[in-house]
Design an enzyme around this catalytic site. Structure first.
Site, PDB file in Angstrom:
ATOM      1  CB  CYS A  33      67.910 104.789  35.545  1.00 33.11           C
ATOM      2  SG  CYS A  33      69.283 104.271  36.594  1.00 33.11           S
ATOM      3  CG  HIS A  39      66.651  99.720  36.221  1.00 36.05           C
ATOM      4  ND1 HIS A  39      65.921 100.809  35.807  1.00 36.05           N
ATOM      5  CD2 HIS A  39      67.308 100.117  37.336  1.00 36.05           C
ATOM      6  CE1 HIS A  39      66.136 101.832  36.627  1.00 36.05           C
ATOM      7  NE2 HIS A  39      66.970 101.436  37.564  1.00 36.05           N
ATOM      8  CG  HIS A  41      67.823  99.392  42.067  1.00 37.60           C
ATOM      9  ND1 HIS A  41      69.129  99.556  41.667  1.00 37.60           N
ATOM     10  CD2 HIS A  41      67.087 100.251  41.333  1.00 37.60           C
ATOM     11  CE1 HIS A  41      69.170 100.497  40.731  1.00 37.60           C
ATOM     12  NE2 HIS A  41      67.953 100.925  40.510  1.00 37.60           N
TER      13      HIS A  41
END
Length: 138
Positions: A33, A39, A41
């Site tokens: 993370c 990144h 979601h």
């Protein structure tokens, strides 16, 4: 007391990174993370309000109005954005799901009270199908 919920969805990128720590410490604590290239979601937000049904409509809250409120004040601000860089209300905070749900509460609570006698009861924010937070404004 009646509890009613509305679910909305958004996609966002972020990075967990404490600027006071070394890159090594960030990787140790946050793992993937802390990826320097971010990144993302696929988040799901469930907003639950509580109250008594209006005798004229039978509604605790008009779900169309609640949906519009959530979309306008939260989803449009975060969807397809970088939470660390693009979202003013997240500036200066670690972009964790925990901090994000508290920020959402601060935005939604007064807006819900503006349109209804219902009260915000709970926010549930899914970061993944297995990781989520619940917040009751406490």
């Amino acid at each position: 007391m009646i509890y009613i919920s509305r679910q909305e969805h958004f996609n966002a990128a972020h990075k967990l990174h404490n600027p006071n720590w070394s890159e090594e410490r960030n990787r140790e604590v946050f793992g993937p993370c802390a990826n320097v290239n971010w990144h993302g979601h696929n988040y799901d937000l469930i907003v639950t309000v509580k109250g008594q049904p209006d005798p004229e409509t039978g509604f605790v809250i008009d779900l169309k109005q609640l949906s519009t409120l959530i979309l306008t004040h939260v989803i449009d601000q975060v969807d397809h954005k970088n939470l660390n860089l693009d979202v003013p209300f997240m500036q200066g905070q670690l972009a964790s799901t925990e901090n994000l749900v508290v920020a959402f509460w601060k935005i939604l609570q007064p807006e819900i009270e503006r349109i209804s006698s219902a009260r915000l009861h709970c926010l549930k924010l899914y970061e993944t199908p297995r990781n989520f937070v619940e917040y009751y404004g406490e």
